[in-house]
Design an enzyme around this catalytic site. Structure first.
Site, mmCIF file in Angstrom:
data_model
loop_
_atom_site.group_PDB
_atom_site.id
_atom_site.type_symbol
_atom_site.label_atom_id
_atom_site.label_comp_id
_atom_site.label_asym_id
_atom_site.label_seq_id
_atom_site.Cartn_x
_atom_site.Cartn_y
_atom_site.Cartn_z
ATOM 1 N N VAL A 32 0.808 -1.232 0.000
ATOM 2 C CA VAL A 32 0.000 0.000 0.000
ATOM 3 C C VAL A 32 0.837 1.276 0.000
ATOM 4 C CG1 VAL A 32 -2.070 -1.015 1.048
ATOM 5 C CG2 VAL A 32 -0.270 -0.060 2.523
ATOM 6 N N SER A 87 -6.464 2.562 15.801
ATOM 7 C CA SER A 87 -6.006 1.847 16.993
ATOM 8 C C SER A 87 -6.258 2.707 18.226
ATOM 9 C CB SER A 87 -4.506 1.567 16.899
ATOM 10 O OG SER A 87 -4.012 1.064 18.131
ATOM 11 N N TYR A 113 3.994 4.337 15.312
ATOM 12 C CA TYR A 113 2.710 3.637 15.155
ATOM 13 C C TYR A 113 1.563 4.506 15.675
ATOM 14 C CZ TYR A 113 -0.845 -0.056 15.606
ATOM 15 O OH TYR A 113 -1.995 -0.802 15.519
ATOM 16 N N SER A 172 0.882 7.395 13.391
ATOM 17 C CA SER A 172 0.240 6.992 12.126
ATOM 18 C C SER A 172 -1.245 6.728 12.341
ATOM 19 C CB SER A 172 0.933 5.755 11.536
ATOM 20 O OG SER A 172 0.662 4.594 12.317
ATOM 21 N N LYS A 173 -1.601 6.143 13.482
ATOM 22 C CA LYS A 173 -3.009 5.824 13.738
ATOM 23 C C LYS A 173 -3.802 7.086 14.110
ATOM 24 C CE LYS A 173 -2.746 1.398 12.895
ATOM 25 N NZ LYS A 173 -3.459 0.779 11.776
ATOM 26 N N ILE A 184 -6.085 -6.828 20.670
ATOM 27 C CA ILE A 184 -6.779 -7.905 19.968
ATOM 28 C C ILE A 184 -5.837 -9.104 19.883
ATOM 29 C CG2 ILE A 184 -8.037 -8.541 17.864
ATOM 30 C CD1 ILE A 184 -9.280 -6.136 19.411
HETATM 31 N N1 NAD Z 1 -3.797 -6.716 16.794
HETATM 32 C C1 NAD Z 1 -4.136 -5.663 17.512
HETATM 33 O O1 NAD Z 1 -4.194 -5.696 18.755
HETATM 34 C C2 NAD Z 1 -4.465 -4.367 16.827
HETATM 35 C C3 NAD Z 1 -4.899 -3.304 17.622
HETATM 36 C C4 NAD Z 1 -5.215 -2.099 17.017
HETATM 37 C C5 NAD Z 1 -5.105 -1.951 15.644
HETATM 38 N N2 NAD Z 1 -4.666 -2.992 14.889
HETATM 39 C C6 NAD Z 1 -4.576 -2.758 13.439
HETATM 40 O O2 NAD Z 1 -5.345 -3.707 12.737
HETATM 41 C C7 NAD Z 1 -4.761 -3.943 11.464
HETATM 42 C C8 NAD Z 1 -4.564 -5.441 11.277
HETATM 43 O O3 NAD Z 1 -3.740 -5.905 12.340
HETATM 44 P P1 NAD Z 1 -3.523 -7.449 12.674
HETATM 45 O O4 NAD Z 1 -3.406 -7.564 14.144
HETATM 46 O O5 NAD Z 1 -4.508 -8.276 11.953
HETATM 47 O O6 NAD Z 1 -2.050 -7.620 12.115
HETATM 48 P P2 NAD Z 1 -1.453 -8.626 11.043
HETATM 49 O O7 NAD Z 1 0.009 -8.435 11.084
HETATM 50 O O8 NAD Z 1 -2.030 -9.987 11.262
HETATM 51 O O9 NAD Z 1 -2.041 -8.038 9.665
HETATM 52 C C9 NAD Z 1 -1.444 -6.992 8.964
HETATM 53 C C10 NAD Z 1 -1.500 -7.331 7.484
HETATM 54 O O10 NAD Z 1 -0.941 -6.224 6.754
HETATM 55 C C11 NAD Z 1 -0.107 -6.755 5.739
HETATM 56 N N3 NAD Z 1 0.886 -5.754 5.370
HETATM 57 C C12 NAD Z 1 2.002 -5.376 6.047
HETATM 58 N N4 NAD Z 1 2.659 -4.436 5.354
HETATM 59 C C13 NAD Z 1 1.938 -4.211 4.230
HETATM 60 C C14 NAD Z 1 2.097 -3.348 3.124
HETATM 61 N N5 NAD Z 1 3.165 -2.530 3.009
HETATM 62 N N6 NAD Z 1 1.158 -3.364 2.147
HETATM 63 C C15 NAD Z 1 0.096 -4.186 2.242
HETATM 64 N N7 NAD Z 1 -0.101 -5.046 3.237
HETATM 65 C C16 NAD Z 1 0.812 -5.044 4.227
HETATM 66 C C17 NAD Z 1 0.520 -8.001 6.342
HETATM 67 O O11 NAD Z 1 1.001 -8.881 5.340
HETATM 68 C C18 NAD Z 1 -0.660 -8.571 7.130
HETATM 69 O O12 NAD Z 1 -1.424 -9.433 6.315
HETATM 70 C C19 NAD Z 1 -3.462 -3.147 11.428
HETATM 71 O O13 NAD Z 1 -3.677 -1.929 10.760
HETATM 72 C C20 NAD Z 1 -3.176 -2.903 12.890
HETATM 73 O O14 NAD Z 1 -2.406 -1.761 13.093
HETATM 74 C C21 NAD Z 1 -4.355 -4.190 15.443
#
Ligand code: NAD
Length: 254
Positions: A64, A147, A161, A164-165, A194
């Site tokens: 992205v 987030s 991080y 960015s959020k 999560i």
């Molecule tokens: N897990 C948590 O507790 C949590 C909390 C708040 C927010 N989030 C947000 O939720 C979203 C998903 O998180 P998750 O926990 O499922 O993490 P995850 O690491 O399982 O998923 C992130 C996905 O983004 C993809 N990715 C990484 N860099 C990329 C790039 N340059 N271009 C396209 N795709 C790319 C990865 O391959 C992966 O599939 C993220 O934006 C994360 O910041 C997660």
């Protein structure tokens, strides 16, 4: 009749924990899915599973933060489906050092840029492409996965991080205001802790302490985030735009 029948959804970071749960929920609701992720093999595997729901699933390799590649995905969506109804900006990274999050004074400037480029600029590039397509069919929904770290101080994530959020939340509000008159809804979800691999890069004790401070006394699940996203893209939320829905078991009450 499924609630999202005949719609087209594009999910970035679609093969991650929250992304894949979101793809499944939207496919089960009848939406065709553009499964884009930096990891193409996982996108292909997930697409095969989604087709079992009786929808089209198009796997695409996409970083992205590469604006030209994002523009190209827009062209592919237009050519394949002729429309776009839903964009979920889910691609995100939260790098840490060996000792957990890296303090601001030690943070590498390139690492800062990498995080902001993926988490924030990537969502901006994808949203631009999506809005142009959505304007052609007079409406649509964008959901940004922000987030809790973008809403308040986070003791576990790096400043890159969190910033960015926070930027993504601001982008949500700005775009919601600009695009409401065009029938395009822009909302965000702000997950807390999560249960995904992203939160496993800190000692288990840290997560245990966090859980002790969550009123519901547990971590959230990717499905709980996906269900909230689904709510935001259906007519059930038809008067909601520019909102940030906190999904954190009551940890943050603002
Ligand atoms: N897990 C948590 O507790 C949590 C909390 C708040 C927010 N989030 C947000 O939720 C979203 C998903 O998180 P998750 O926990 O499922 O993490 P995850 O690491 O399982 O998923 C992130 C996905 O983004 C993809 N990715 C990484 N860099 C990329 C790039 N340059 N271009 C396209 N795709 C790319 C990865 O391959 C992966 O599939 C993220 O934006 C994360 O910041 C997660």
């Amino acid at each position: 009749m499924r609630i999202l029948n005949n719609s087209v959804s594009w999910i970035t970071g679609s093969t991650g924990s929250i992304g894949s749960a979101t793809c499944k929920v939207l496919a089960q609701a009848g939406s065709h899915v553009v499964v884009s992720d930096i990891d193409f093999d996982r996108a292909k595997d997930l697409s095969i599973q989604l087709k079992d729901e009786g929808v089209e699933a198009l796997p695409l390799q996409l970083d992205v933060s590469d604006q030209k590649a994002v523009e190209n995905v827009g062209k592919i969506i237009k050519k394949t489906f002729g429309r776009l109804d839903i964009l979920v900006n889910g691609a995100g990274i939260s790098p840490k050092g060996e000792q957990g999050r890296v303090p601001v004074e030690d943070m590498d400037a390139e690492e800062w840029l990498r995080v902001v480029n993926i988490n924030l600029h990537g969502a901006f590039y994808c949203s631009q492409v999506a809005v142009r397509l959505m304007k052609e069919n007079a409406g649509g929904h964008i959901v940004n996965i922000a987030s809790q770290a973008g809403r308040s101080y986070s003791p576990v994530t790096g400043a890159h991080y969190a910033v960015s959020k926070a930027g993504l939340i601001s982008l949500t509000r700005q775009m919601a205001g600009e695009l409401g008159p065009s029938g395009i809804y822009v909302n965000a979800v702000a997950p807390g802790r999560i249960d995904t691999p992203m939160i496993k890069d800190v000692p288990e004790e840290v997560n245990r302490q966090i859980v002790n401070n969550i009123p519901l006394r547990r971590l959230g699940t990717p499905e709980e985030v996906a269900n909230t996203i689904q709510f935001l893209v259906t007519p059930q939320s038809s008067y909601l735009t520019g909102v940030v829905i906190d999904i954190n078991g009551g940890r943050l009450m603002m």
